[in-house]
Design a protein around this motif. Structure first.
Motif, mmCIF file in Angstrom:
data_model
loop_
_atom_site.group_PDB
_atom_site.id
_atom_site.type_symbol
_atom_site.label_atom_id
_atom_site.label_comp_id
_atom_site.label_asym_id
_atom_site.label_seq_id
_atom_site.Cartn_x
_atom_site.Cartn_y
_atom_site.Cartn_z
ATOM 1 N N GLN A 194 0.833 -1.211 0.000
ATOM 2 C CA GLN A 194 0.000 0.000 0.000
ATOM 3 C C GLN A 194 0.866 1.259 0.000
ATOM 4 O O GLN A 194 0.631 2.198 -0.768
ATOM 5 N N ARG A 199 -0.480 -3.093 -6.264
ATOM 6 C CA ARG A 199 -1.744 -3.823 -6.107
ATOM 7 C C ARG A 199 -1.421 -5.316 -6.153
ATOM 8 O O ARG A 199 -0.695 -5.770 -7.041
ATOM 9 N N GLN A 218 1.186 0.481 -9.581
ATOM 10 C CA GLN A 218 0.083 1.302 -10.104
ATOM 11 C C GLN A 218 0.587 2.656 -10.577
ATOM 12 O O GLN A 218 1.621 3.116 -10.157
#
Ligand code: SAM
Length: 218
Positions: A194, A199, A218
């Motif tokens: 995170q 992801r 991401q």
């Protein structure tokens, strides 16, 4: 072939000149290669952290001839083994071995990215947790958007070990070095993912209660 033991290897390795041979790599290299090939791009550049003997590097690179494989390890004997396996393989799509220690600040500055994939096999449980932190931080900087981080090894999930043998392995790792240990996908790894915008894409069950875990940048 002679036999020698290295503390971080946790097993008796064979040796032929500089080339080291790991019994676990011999057992696991086919399933690791086959699952990794599903998540690695066919072309581009992949960086391996903690290549160890170099056996996985040559095994995967041989099956992905258009992918450039960057092998690395902070240990000099490991790098000598990787270089010897590279020479014996005759493969032209392996680069290195590079002296990369993911516990060092800004370790990724040693390498010219971006990379399409970063992989690490059997490393983050046999190193201080700072290695996992450094791996995620550096991989986030090196990977292109959508690039993947692939991890292989034993993992607990939600505070539960995947088998009694992994719980015993965790205890034995911690008795060698309290900073080592089987990492938990939710408690230890998810916060790193995170923090660094990864992801989790897949958790693939592997033989002997191991997992391949795939993250996308991401
Ligand atoms: C158990 S061996 C696994 C080797 C190989 N990946 C395999 O599965 O056969 C762990 C490897 O991680 C390397 N390693 C330990 N700490 C590291 C760090 N901070 N950064 C990069 N590699 C590290 C060690 O030198 C060792 O070669």
């Amino acid at each position: 072939m002679t036999s020698r033991k290295k503390e971080t290897a946790l097993e008796d390795r064979g040796a032929d000149g500089a080339r080291l041979f790991s019994p676990s790599a011999a057992r696991n290299r086919d399933p690791i290669r086959d699952v990794f090939l599903k998540y690695l791009p066919k072309t581009g550049a992949a960086l391996e952290i903690g290549s160890g003997t170099g056996e996985h590097a040559v095994h995967i690179a041989a099956a992905a001839p258009r992918l450039r494989w960057f092998a690395s390890d902070p240990d000099g004997a490991a790098r000598a083994s990787i270089a010897a396996h590279m020479a014996a393989s005759g493969l032209e799509n392996i680069d290195g071995p590079h002296a990369v220690d993911v516990c060092e600040k800004d370790w990724d500055a040693l390498l010219a990215g971006p990379f399409d994939a970063v992989v690490s096999i059997n490393m983050i449980h046999i190193a201080p947790f700072a290695a996992a932190e450094g791996l995620f931080a550096g991989a986030a900087r090196l990977l292109r958007r959508g690039g993947r981080l692939l991890l292989y090894g034993p993992f607990a999930q939600g505070g539960v070990h995947s088998a009694p043998s992994n719980e015993a392995f965790d205890a034995s790792l911690k008795s060698r070095d309290p900073r080592w240990g089987v990492r938990d996908l939710e408690h230890d790894i998810a916060p790193l993912a995170q923090e660094h915008a990864f992801r989790r894409e897949a958790v693939v069950e592997m033989p002997a209660n191991n997992f391949t875990v795939v993250f996308a940048k991401q």
